[in-house]
Design a protein around this motif. Structure first.
Motif, PDB file in Angstrom:
ATOM      1  N   ILE A   1       0.844  -1.193   0.000  1.00 23.99           N
ATOM      2  CA  ILE A   1       0.000   0.000   0.000  1.00 23.99           C
ATOM      3  C   ILE A   1       0.883   1.248   0.000  1.00 23.99           C
ATOM      4  O   ILE A   1       1.906   1.302   0.679  1.00 23.99           O
ATOM      5  CB  ILE A   1      -0.927  -0.013   1.222  1.00 23.99           C
ATOM      6  CG1 ILE A   1      -1.838  -1.242   1.165  1.00 23.99           C
ATOM      7  CG2 ILE A   1      -1.747   1.261   1.318  1.00 23.99           C
ATOM      8  CD1 ILE A   1      -2.572  -1.523   2.470  1.00 23.99           C
ATOM      9  N   THR A   2       0.475   2.258  -0.747  1.00 29.74           N
ATOM     10  CA  THR A   2       1.238   3.505  -0.804  1.00 29.74           C
ATOM     11  C   THR A   2       0.860   4.412   0.358  1.00 29.74           C
ATOM     12  O   THR A   2      -0.227   4.308   0.928  1.00 29.74           O
ATOM     13  CB  THR A   2       0.987   4.251  -2.115  1.00 29.74           C
ATOM     14  OG1 THR A   2      -0.384   4.682  -2.153  1.00 29.74           O
ATOM     15  CG2 THR A   2       1.288   3.370  -3.318  1.00 29.74           C
ATOM     16  N   LYS A   3       1.765   5.318   0.669  1.00 35.17           N
ATOM     17  CA  LYS A   3       1.518   6.298   1.719  1.00 35.17           C
ATOM     18  C   LYS A   3       0.264   7.124   1.413  1.00 35.17           C
ATOM     19  O   LYS A   3      -0.539   7.412   2.309  1.00 35.17           O
ATOM     20  CB  LYS A   3       2.741   7.208   1.847  1.00 35.17           C
ATOM     21  CG  LYS A   3       2.580   8.374   2.813  1.00 35.17           C
ATOM     22  CD  LYS A   3       2.804   8.010   4.251  1.00 35.17           C
ATOM     23  CE  LYS A   3       2.847   9.256   5.128  1.00 35.17           C
ATOM     24  NZ  LYS A   3       3.150   8.987   6.521  1.00 35.17           N
ATOM     25  N   GLU A   4       0.090   7.488   0.180  1.00 41.40           N
ATOM     26  CA  GLU A   4      -1.042   8.338  -0.211  1.00 41.40           C
ATOM     27  C   GLU A   4      -2.378   7.630  -0.011  1.00 41.40           C
ATOM     28  O   GLU A   4      -3.391   8.266   0.300  1.00 41.40           O
ATOM     29  CB  GLU A   4      -0.903   8.765  -1.680  1.00 41.40           C
ATOM     30  CG  GLU A   4       0.260   9.697  -1.967  1.00 41.40           C
ATOM     31  CD  GLU A   4       1.617   8.998  -1.928  1.00 41.40           C
ATOM     32  OE1 GLU A   4       2.633   9.700  -1.708  1.00 41.40           O
ATOM     33  OE2 GLU A   4       1.668   7.750  -2.098  1.00 41.40           O
TER      34      GLU A   4
ATOM     35  N   ALA B   1      -2.869   4.907   2.112  1.00 40.10           N
ATOM     36  CA  ALA B   1      -2.904   4.066   3.311  1.00 40.10           C
ATOM     37  C   ALA B   1      -4.075   4.355   4.240  1.00 40.10           C
ATOM     38  O   ALA B   1      -4.740   3.434   4.727  1.00 40.10           O
ATOM     39  CB  ALA B   1      -1.587   4.192   4.065  1.00 40.10           C
ATOM     40  N   ASN B   2      -4.350   5.617   4.517  1.00 38.25           N
ATOM     41  CA  ASN B   2      -5.419   5.925   5.476  1.00 38.25           C
ATOM     42  C   ASN B   2      -6.792   5.481   4.983  1.00 38.25           C
ATOM     43  O   ASN B   2      -7.703   5.258   5.787  1.00 38.25           O
ATOM     44  CB  ASN B   2      -5.432   7.419   5.801  1.00 38.25           C
ATOM     45  CG  ASN B   2      -4.310   7.808   6.749  1.00 38.25           C
ATOM     46  OD1 ASN B   2      -3.745   6.965   7.442  1.00 38.25           O
ATOM     47  ND2 ASN B   2      -3.976   9.086   6.779  1.00 38.25           N
ATOM     48  N   ALA B   3      -6.947   5.323   3.682  1.00 43.53           N
ATOM     49  CA  ALA B   3      -8.222   4.862   3.125  1.00 43.53           C
ATOM     50  C   ALA B   3      -8.502   3.402   3.458  1.00 43.53           C
ATOM     51  O   ALA B   3      -9.634   2.930   3.273  1.00 43.53           O
ATOM     52  CB  ALA B   3      -8.239   5.068   1.612  1.00 43.53           C
ATOM     53  N   TYR B   4      -7.489   2.693   3.946  1.00 45.11           N
ATOM     54  CA  TYR B   4      -7.683   1.302   4.336  1.00 45.11           C
ATOM     55  C   TYR B   4      -8.207   1.162   5.772  1.00 45.11           C
ATOM     56  O   TYR B   4      -8.554   0.065   6.198  1.00 45.11           O
ATOM     57  CB  TYR B   4      -6.370   0.521   4.184  1.00 45.11           C
ATOM     58  CG  TYR B   4      -6.065   0.209   2.742  1.00 45.11           C
ATOM     59  CD1 TYR B   4      -6.352  -1.036   2.204  1.00 45.11           C
ATOM     60  CD2 TYR B   4      -5.520   1.171   1.902  1.00 45.11           C
ATOM     61  CE1 TYR B   4      -6.093  -1.323   0.866  1.00 45.11           C
ATOM     62  CE2 TYR B   4      -5.253   0.900   0.563  1.00 45.11           C
ATOM     63  CZ  TYR B   4      -5.548  -0.336   0.060  1.00 45.11           C
ATOM     64  OH  TYR B   4      -5.302  -0.618  -1.264  1.00 45.11           O
ATOM     65  N   ILE B   5      -8.265   2.264   6.506  1.00 47.03           N
ATOM     66  CA  ILE B   5      -8.785   2.250   7.873  1.00 47.03           C
ATOM     67  C   ILE B   5     -10.291   2.452   7.823  1.00 47.03           C
ATOM     68  O   ILE B   5     -10.778   3.423   7.242  1.00 47.03           O
ATOM     69  CB  ILE B   5      -8.146   3.354   8.726  1.00 47.03           C
ATOM     70  CG1 ILE B   5      -6.627   3.192   8.779  1.00 47.03           C
ATOM     71  CG2 ILE B   5      -8.727   3.346  10.135  1.00 47.03           C
ATOM     72  CD1 ILE B   5      -5.907   4.374   9.419  1.00 47.03           C
ATOM     73  N   SER B   6     -11.043   1.553   8.453  1.00 45.41           N
ATOM     74  CA  SER B   6     -12.498   1.688   8.478  1.00 45.41           C
ATOM     75  C   SER B   6     -13.006   2.207   9.823  1.00 45.41           C
ATOM     76  O   SER B   6     -13.980   2.961   9.866  1.00 45.41           O
ATOM     77  CB  SER B   6     -13.168   0.354   8.162  1.00 45.41           C
ATOM     78  OG  SER B   6     -12.825  -0.634   9.119  1.00 45.41           O
ATOM     79  N   GLU B   7     -12.340   1.803  10.916  1.00 44.80           N
ATOM     80  CA  GLU B   7     -12.833   2.150  12.247  1.00 44.80           C
ATOM     81  C   GLU B   7     -11.673   2.304  13.219  1.00 44.80           C
ATOM     82  O   GLU B   7     -10.556   1.832  12.960  1.00 44.80           O
ATOM     83  CB  GLU B   7     -13.788   1.063  12.759  1.00 44.80           C
ATOM     84  CG  GLU B   7     -15.041   0.885  11.916  1.00 44.80           C
ATOM     85  CD  GLU B   7     -15.854  -0.304  12.382  1.00 44.80           C
ATOM     86  OE1 GLU B   7     -16.809  -0.092  13.164  1.00 44.80           O
ATOM     87  OE2 GLU B   7     -15.522  -1.438  11.982  1.00 44.80           O
TER      88      GLU B   7
ATOM     89  N   ILE C   1       0.768   1.269   8.211  1.00 41.92           N
ATOM     90  CA  ILE C   1       0.091   0.446   7.215  1.00 41.92           C
ATOM     91  C   ILE C   1       1.006   0.170   6.025  1.00 41.92           C
ATOM     92  O   ILE C   1       1.079  -0.967   5.537  1.00 41.92           O
ATOM     93  CB  ILE C   1      -1.217   1.128   6.773  1.00 41.92           C
ATOM     94  CG1 ILE C   1      -2.235   1.046   7.920  1.00 41.92           C
ATOM     95  CG2 ILE C   1      -1.771   0.502   5.503  1.00 41.92           C
ATOM     96  CD1 ILE C   1      -3.462   1.899   7.716  1.00 41.92           C
ATOM     97  N   VAL C   2       1.712   1.176   5.551  1.00 41.25           N
ATOM     98  CA  VAL C   2       2.654   0.994   4.439  1.00 41.25           C
ATOM     99  C   VAL C   2       3.706  -0.057   4.803  1.00 41.25           C
ATOM    100  O   VAL C   2       3.998  -0.974   4.015  1.00 41.25           O
ATOM    101  CB  VAL C   2       3.325   2.328   4.076  1.00 41.25           C
ATOM    102  CG1 VAL C   2       4.509   2.104   3.142  1.00 41.25           C
ATOM    103  CG2 VAL C   2       2.321   3.277   3.438  1.00 41.25           C
ATOM    104  N   PHE C   3       4.280   0.067   5.987  1.00 37.32           N
ATOM    105  CA  PHE C   3       5.350  -0.839   6.410  1.00 37.32           C
ATOM    106  C   PHE C   3       4.846  -2.271   6.515  1.00 37.32           C
ATOM    107  O   PHE C   3       5.463  -3.196   5.966  1.00 37.32           O
ATOM    108  CB  PHE C   3       5.914  -0.372   7.748  1.00 37.32           C
ATOM    109  CG  PHE C   3       7.033  -1.235   8.269  1.00 37.32           C
ATOM    110  CD1 PHE C   3       8.285  -1.198   7.675  1.00 37.32           C
ATOM    111  CD2 PHE C   3       6.830  -2.071   9.352  1.00 37.32           C
ATOM    112  CE1 PHE C   3       9.319  -1.997   8.150  1.00 37.32           C
ATOM    113  CE2 PHE C   3       7.857  -2.870   9.833  1.00 37.32           C
ATOM    114  CZ  PHE C   3       9.107  -2.837   9.228  1.00 37.32           C
TER     115      PHE C   3
END
Length: 203
Positions: free
Chosen positions: A68-71, A73-79, A155-157
């Protein structure tokens, strides 16, 4: 479900973040059986007499991703939830001395008490306050601005090494100060942005 955590991820002074980012990230895991969701937790006296608490924000992954890219990554968080990362320090010390794995120090039953989850849309990820009170006294508090590796960095790591899947949980680090020993009978309360989300006792 995977339950993963990152070690040593907060500073007390914002100016230290860039230097600390140069250090190696330290990831560990806990089994699903370690979860205790919104309930009292039995002190594991049959395996340890030195139990250490660390309050942490916990993110839930909402979709599958690898590399996952840094840009993105946060979109993979749901809650988001708040939880305690318990460590049986005596077991950990022994494992380190013998150079053995230390899953039992972090992964025993009840080692991961967590609250219910809230939608990520409720929060500004760069500015979340959270704290822990024990028996009514504030023991730990911080803000996500003090993270060395923010949610996206973590998340990226992780996604370089393993595919993240819906339902995976990541404990994202504890405040730099205040972790300590917990005892049977203690009353723990964890808040996020002033809202009490986790309230339980060690029994």
């Amino acid at each position: 479900m995977k339950i993963l955590g990152i070690g040593s991820n907060y500073v007390t002074d914002l100016k230290d973040i860039e230097e600390k980012k140069k250090g190696k990230k330290f990831i560990f895991s806990k089994p699903e059986s370690s979860l205790a969701i919104n309930c009292d937790v039995a002190y594991p006296s049959e395996i340890t007499n030195e139990l250490i608490y660390e309050v942490e924000l916990v993110v839930k992954i909402g979709k599958e991703g690898k590399n996952i890219t840094k840009e993105d990554a946060n979109a993979y968080i749901s809650e988001i939830a708040v939880g305690i990362d318990y460590t049986a320090t005596d077991i950990l010390k022994d494992a380190r001395e013998t150079k053995h794995p230390w899953e039992f120090a972090k992964g025993f039953d009840g080692a991961a008490p967590i609250s219910s989850f809230k939608p990520v849309s409720n929060y500004n990820l760069a500015d979340i306050d959270f704290d822990l009170k024990i028996n009514g006294e504030v023991k730990q508090k911080s803000n996500t601005a003090y993270m060395i590796n923010d949610f996206a960095d973590i998340i990226v790591f992780i996604s370089k090494y393993m595919t993240l899947q819906p339902g995976d949980l990541i404990f994202t680090g504890t405040p730099a100060l205040g972790k300590g020993e917990i005892f049977k009978g203690d009353h723990l309360q964890c808040s996020v942005n002033g809202e009490l989300l986790l309230d339980f006792k060690m029994i």
